[in-house]
Design an enzyme around this catalytic site. Structure first.
Site, PDB file in Angstrom:
ATOM      1  N   CYS A 103       0.420  43.397 -17.297  1.00 56.04           N
ATOM      2  CA  CYS A 103       0.174  43.812 -15.916  1.00 56.04           C
ATOM      3  C   CYS A 103       1.440  44.423 -15.318  1.00 56.04           C
ATOM      4  O   CYS A 103       2.503  43.811 -15.349  1.00 56.04           O
ATOM      5  CB  CYS A 103      -0.279  42.598 -15.113  1.00 56.04           C
ATOM      6  SG  CYS A 103       0.162  42.631 -13.388  1.00 56.04           S
ATOM      7  N   GLU A 104       1.306  45.643 -14.812  1.00 59.17           N
ATOM      8  CA  GLU A 104       2.517  46.332 -14.347  1.00 59.17           C
ATOM      9  C   GLU A 104       3.031  45.770 -13.019  1.00 59.17           C
ATOM     10  O   GLU A 104       4.140  46.064 -12.609  1.00 59.17           O
ATOM     11  CB  GLU A 104       2.272  47.834 -14.233  1.00 59.17           C
ATOM     12  CG  GLU A 104       1.322  48.258 -13.137  1.00 59.17           C
ATOM     13  CD  GLU A 104       1.087  49.771 -13.152  1.00 59.17           C
ATOM     14  OE1 GLU A 104       1.359  50.425 -14.164  1.00 59.17           O
ATOM     15  OE2 GLU A 104       0.623  50.277 -12.117  1.00 59.17           O
ATOM     16  N   HIS A 105       2.220  44.969 -12.346  1.00 60.02           N
ATOM     17  CA  HIS A 105       2.670  44.410 -11.070  1.00 60.02           C
ATOM     18  C   HIS A 105       3.505  43.146 -11.245  1.00 60.02           C
ATOM     19  O   HIS A 105       4.357  42.845 -10.422  1.00 60.02           O
ATOM     20  CB  HIS A 105       1.461  44.086 -10.180  1.00 60.02           C
ATOM     21  CG  HIS A 105       0.653  45.294  -9.852  1.00 60.02           C
ATOM     22  ND1 HIS A 105      -0.717  45.299  -9.828  1.00 60.02           N
ATOM     23  CD2 HIS A 105       1.039  46.554  -9.572  1.00 60.02           C
ATOM     24  CE1 HIS A 105      -1.151  46.516  -9.533  1.00 60.02           C
ATOM     25  NE2 HIS A 105      -0.106  47.301  -9.381  1.00 60.02           N
ATOM     26  N   HIS A 106       3.212  42.378 -12.292  1.00 62.48           N
ATOM     27  CA  HIS A 106       3.913  41.103 -12.476  1.00 62.48           C
ATOM     28  C   HIS A 106       4.586  40.979 -13.838  1.00 62.48           C
ATOM     29  O   HIS A 106       5.218  39.966 -14.116  1.00 62.48           O
ATOM     30  CB  HIS A 106       2.934  39.938 -12.324  1.00 62.48           C
ATOM     31  CG  HIS A 106       2.211  39.917 -11.021  1.00 62.48           C
ATOM     32  ND1 HIS A 106       0.937  40.426 -10.861  1.00 62.48           N
ATOM     33  CD2 HIS A 106       2.601  39.474  -9.803  1.00 62.48           C
ATOM     34  CE1 HIS A 106       0.562  40.288  -9.601  1.00 62.48           C
ATOM     35  NE2 HIS A 106       1.551  39.721  -8.933  1.00 62.48           N
ATOM     36  N   GLN A 144      -5.745  47.167 -15.347  1.00 58.95           N
ATOM     37  CA  GLN A 144      -6.993  47.213 -16.123  1.00 58.95           C
ATOM     38  C   GLN A 144      -7.825  48.448 -15.787  1.00 58.95           C
ATOM     39  O   GLN A 144      -8.449  49.041 -16.659  1.00 58.95           O
ATOM     40  CB  GLN A 144      -7.788  45.929 -15.848  1.00 58.95           C
ATOM     41  CG  GLN A 144      -9.030  45.823 -16.718  1.00 58.95           C
ATOM     42  CD  GLN A 144      -9.790  44.533 -16.499  1.00 58.95           C
ATOM     43  OE1 GLN A 144      -9.205  43.527 -16.103  1.00 58.95           O
ATOM     44  NE2 GLN A 144     -11.084  44.562 -16.752  1.00 58.95           N
ATOM     45  N   HIS A 172      -6.418  37.719 -16.552  1.00 58.65           N
ATOM     46  CA  HIS A 172      -5.061  38.084 -16.128  1.00 58.65           C
ATOM     47  C   HIS A 172      -4.239  36.829 -15.905  1.00 58.65           C
ATOM     48  O   HIS A 172      -4.596  36.006 -15.066  1.00 58.65           O
ATOM     49  CB  HIS A 172      -5.123  38.897 -14.832  1.00 58.65           C
ATOM     50  CG  HIS A 172      -5.749  40.241 -15.020  1.00 58.65           C
ATOM     51  ND1 HIS A 172      -5.036  41.412 -14.914  1.00 58.65           N
ATOM     52  CD2 HIS A 172      -7.009  40.609 -15.347  1.00 58.65           C
ATOM     53  CE1 HIS A 172      -5.830  42.441 -15.148  1.00 58.65           C
ATOM     54  NE2 HIS A 172      -7.046  41.979 -15.406  1.00 58.65           N
ATOM     55  N   CYS A 174      -1.535  36.587 -14.433  1.00 56.44           N
ATOM     56  CA  CYS A 174      -0.984  36.506 -13.072  1.00 56.44           C
ATOM     57  C   CYS A 174      -2.002  35.880 -12.114  1.00 56.44           C
ATOM     58  O   CYS A 174      -1.636  35.318 -11.096  1.00 56.44           O
ATOM     59  CB  CYS A 174      -0.507  37.868 -12.576  1.00 56.44           C
ATOM     60  SG  CYS A 174      -1.675  39.201 -12.784  1.00 56.44           S
TER      61      CYS A 174
END
Ligand SMILES: [Zn+2]
Length: 216
Positions: A103-106, A144, A172, A174
């Site tokens: 996941c590119e956010h976390h 995703q 996920h 996260c």
């Protein structure tokens, strides 16, 4: 980072260290800075980066991240380029293609399965190529939704089929481990192109087939 660790990295990822000379290479500076940053992170979280178990962690983290993001090294569409002229006008479905992404956010993992269906016009690709295609887009910093769209658009672009449908189901980490703690939540995304956009009967065929035995 120790010099033998740098050697391991430069052997496995020569494109990152292709100018290894006596004069300092930009990537070596980056590796050293990264190493320091991971130590700072360990400190910020409240542990001692110099204790035994954590000493080699910056190296391991870098190695792991280079593996998680191997998809950047090759355009995944290349995997579809070997095609066959087989006369087949119906659905080709490849389901339960396992993948692991980040996941590119976390920077936390998300993983699950992709189901790919397409109705060819002329070009058909090998079944195993779809696995490589998924992996090529999964091994990046991802979300995703984009992963789903990229897989569908690649098939559309290279194989030029009547239609493409891609469904991705993933968990996920996260969502599992942080804040809301919903361990069993599965996120489903889909991308429909070509004939699938306005043929609910073909979509229904695809959805009923991915739900049959063997599907998770
Ligand atoms: Zn996330």
């Amino acid at each position: 980072m120790k010099s033998e660790q740098l050697q391991i990295l430069s052997k496995k990822y020569p494109h990152l260290f292709n100018q290894l000379t006596d004069t300092e290479n930009g990537n070596i500076t980056s590796v050293t800075q990264f190493s320091e940053a991971v130590k700072q992170l360990i400190k910020l979280c409240g542990d001692d980066p110099e204790r035994d178990g954590l000493l080699d962690t910056p190296f391991r983290v870098l190695k792991a991240f280079l593996e998680y993001t191997e998809g950047y090294n090759k355009d995944p569409k290349i995997h579809l380029e070997k095609t066959f002229d087989i006369h087949h006008k119906g659905l080709i479905l490849i389901k339960d293609i396992e993948f692991y992404s980040l996941c590119e956010h976390h920077f936390s993992p998300f993983f699950g399965v992709a189901h790919i269906g397409y109705i060819p016009k002329e070009k058909i690709t090998g079944l195993s190529k779809m696995g490589r295609l998924v992996e090529g887009y999964a091994k990046r910093f991802q979300v995703q939704e984009r992963l789903t769209t990229q897989i569908a658009e690649a098939i559309e672009e290279v194989l030029d089929p009547e239609g493409t449908i891609v469904v991705v189901e993933a968990k996920h980490m996260c969502m599992c481990s942080r804040g809301i703690k919903k361990a069993n939540t599965v996120t489903t995304t889909s991308s429909l192109l070509g004939i699938y956009e306005n043929r609910p009967d073909l979509r229904a065929e695809f959805y009923s087939l991915i739900k049959t035995q063997g599907s998770k």
